[in-house]
Design an enzyme around this catalytic site. Structure first.
Site, mmCIF file in Angstrom:
data_model
loop_
_atom_site.group_PDB
_atom_site.id
_atom_site.type_symbol
_atom_site.label_atom_id
_atom_site.label_comp_id
_atom_site.label_asym_id
_atom_site.label_seq_id
_atom_site.Cartn_x
_atom_site.Cartn_y
_atom_site.Cartn_z
ATOM 1 C CB ALA B 228 -1.087 -0.041 1.314
ATOM 2 C CG ASP B 245 -9.289 -4.649 7.927
ATOM 3 O OD1 ASP B 245 -9.028 -4.378 9.170
ATOM 4 O OD2 ASP B 245 -9.848 -5.766 7.408
#
Lengths: 386, 386
Positions: B228, B245
């Site tokens: 990410a 998450d």
């Protein structure tokens, strides 16, 4: 089956008939004594393994008696006499072995154990975490018990506003009492506890006494030892708040304390404008227990307000608060600072989440003395029961 | 230490010096190859026990090579040659043994296991309870995952009001995605997941696919595989809601994904009026993790709203929601019926109880890429860490 046959066979032989009658009578008498002694004396006072060891000695003692009584068995006298002390020593060795077995059942080091007439109490400790187990079930962990006891005591006290007289049922560990005694207008608490050994432990064990703030020695506290169902009608006066903190209704004996009959007796002790509250097991796993307790109060014409709090060592925990429809409830606030409960939590405490209610296909009945549905509801967990 | 001494000793002996230099060079090269192969290839692809079995063969192969190369060792050739196939068979037998050892680590029967480049994924099942473990840590239980995923997704979506574009980070199991796709105005979700094997499992395993409602095959979902931190700046357009998450920040590599640097990149992808939300570990046990995540967002000039929900298989769980001070938030309601979250729960969700905050003596810093304080906060549990 064998009795009528024997009676028929022995009709003519008077002497044999008498001997047989004596043997059978003694057999029944022994069975009666044994079946009374085991649950009422031996298991409660000695515990499982020492009882087993003691009972193992009985046939050996009988064998000895026979060898001395009958000359034909004379040559067995000394072997039996030699076996007796050996078996006695083995029986003595079994008791500490039982402790070792028990230690293995707990995650943390066992720092105390007590067999009372009513239950086995085990204390464990790891760092700051003191835990009390009753018959193997966690009663509380010192790390999060404040959440449970604040949730049990303060919502009813806050909705009453100025509680002066409180009745507390169960909770001989003194922790709920510690919370009750924080209310400034409080004049008297009557505590009903079944097990005097639990009260002694809560008064004398230094760690427990520190945790409950020596609440049992407070002059406002009046202790009554005995079964709540029998004692409640005779208690003095009426109470602003009645708090029931019994074990989960997993047996018919415990389910009595959540029944229409019992709650009816409690109502007789409730002052005008008073509130009753009870713990109601874990509604995420057994939502029908909470719903049935609610239905039981409602069958008596009371208004109910269920609520829940998460006690990390237990999971989500449920409570049911009930009051007469005529009662006027205060806005609800605490006159002191608690560790978990505050004005904001109190404001929305009674919005029970949807998933803590039974599903549409799960019927819920009130719980009666003669039909203790709670026992089934408590045993049928929605989750992971095998 | 030994190198300068050897250098001094061997100063005159050219041939020996060269041979020794070669040995030392090969030694370093082997150590380099081994220390790279073990974490990057062997452990990720083979798992612990098969790797151990494979490495046990290496000295045996070296012994064989020595026996064939040096005539003086000739008589050891055949014993070594005979030992090799035996060791090979033993190595092959070890892999299923590893499965048996692994099975013993889980409460419920293991129904699937998968070693990916990034993690070990284990599925267990007991009756209706499907569980997924990542590297031994419970990722979710099918019995209560809805509480976690409703709490992760819906508060931010409800406060936005009409989210159209959502960015979801982590959560390759498709469960958070299932909740996001319930929002009627939703047009596009970008999902960033590190482990392609997790995505394949979530798409293909029948039980997982039933649980996530085949959410990964929804045409509104766009999947990006990778880290990410690297991928976020290149994502197309801006998002109304960003949902993170990731696993708990227990290592520096994971703490990066909760850092000032990472959250700064996220802000670059946030639409005007948008909201960011992240899971924030378990604030009853590690309250400083939630507080530090909150401080990290606030160091970027954002307003934060922490909240918590109880997920019974985890305990109390925390989340932090953040938005620019200029954002106008909707009143907050759900346009569909969820299993746990409703209007009443939403209304008071953000009243975080006092005991989920750090105590006055517990300092809390923002979490930075270069100073990942979260790793310490995550490891120092308030309760029962040994």
């Amino acid at each position: 089956m064998e009795l009528p046959l024997l009676t028929r066979l022995l009709e003519g032989q008077e002497q044999l008939r008498r001997a047989l009658a004596q043997v059978l009578a003694l057999d029944y008498l022994g069975a009666l004594l044994g079946s009374l002694a085991l649950p009422l004396l031996l298991l409660p006072w000695l515990g499982l393994l020492p009882t087993a060891a003691l009972l193992a000695l009985v046939p050996l003692l009988c064998s000895g008696a026979l060898c001395w009584a009958f000359p034909g068995l004379r040559r067995w006298r000394w072997p039996v006499a030699a076996a007796l002390p050996l078996a006695g020593v083995a029986a003595l060795l079994v008791a500490p072995l039982g402790d070792r077995v028990e230690d293995g059942l707990y995650d943390d080091p066992v720092i105390g154990r007590l067999q009372t007439r009513h239950q086995r109490i085990v204390l464990t400790r790891r760092r700051d975490d003191l835990r009390v187990y009753l018959d193997g079930n966690l009663q509380f962990s010192s790390v999060d018990e404040y959440r449970y006891h604040e949730a049990l005591v303060h919502p009813a006290m806050a909705l009453h506003g100025r509680p002066r007289r409180v009745l507390l049922l169960g909770a001989g560990d003194g922790l709920a009492l510690r919370e009750i005694l924080r209310w400034p207008d409080l004049q008297r608490v009557d505590l009903v506890e079944l097990d005097p050994a639990m009260l002694r432990l809560a008064r004398r064990h230094p760690l427990l006494r520190r945790l409950n703030g020596a609440s049992l020695d407070d002059p406002r506290v009046h202790v009554h030892v005995g079964d709540a169902l029998a004692l409640v009608p005779g208690l003095p006066g009426r109470y602003d708040v009645i708090i029931a903190d019994f074990p989960d209704p997993a047996t018919p004996a415990l389910a009595r304390l959540y029944s229409l009959g019992f709650y009816g007796r409690l109502l007789g002790r409730l002052a005008p404008g008073g509130l009753v509250v009870t713990q109601a097991s874990t509604p995420f796993f057994t939502p029908r227990v909470l719903a049935s307790i609610q239905a039981t109060f409602e069958a008596l014409g009371l208004d109910t307000r269920p609520y829940s709090v998460t006690v990390p060592s237990f999971g989500p925990w449920g409570f049911v608060l009930a009051h007469r429809p005529t009662a006027t409830l205060a806005a609800g606030d605490l006159p002191f600072q608690a560790r978990w409960l505050d004005r904001a939590q109190l404001r929305h405490l009674f919005d029970l989440p949807r998933d803590l209610r039974p599903g549409p296909g799960e019927p819920v009945e009130p719980n009666r003395l003669v039909l203790p549905v709670l026992v089934d509801y408590q045993r049928q967990s929605r989750w992971r029961s095998d």
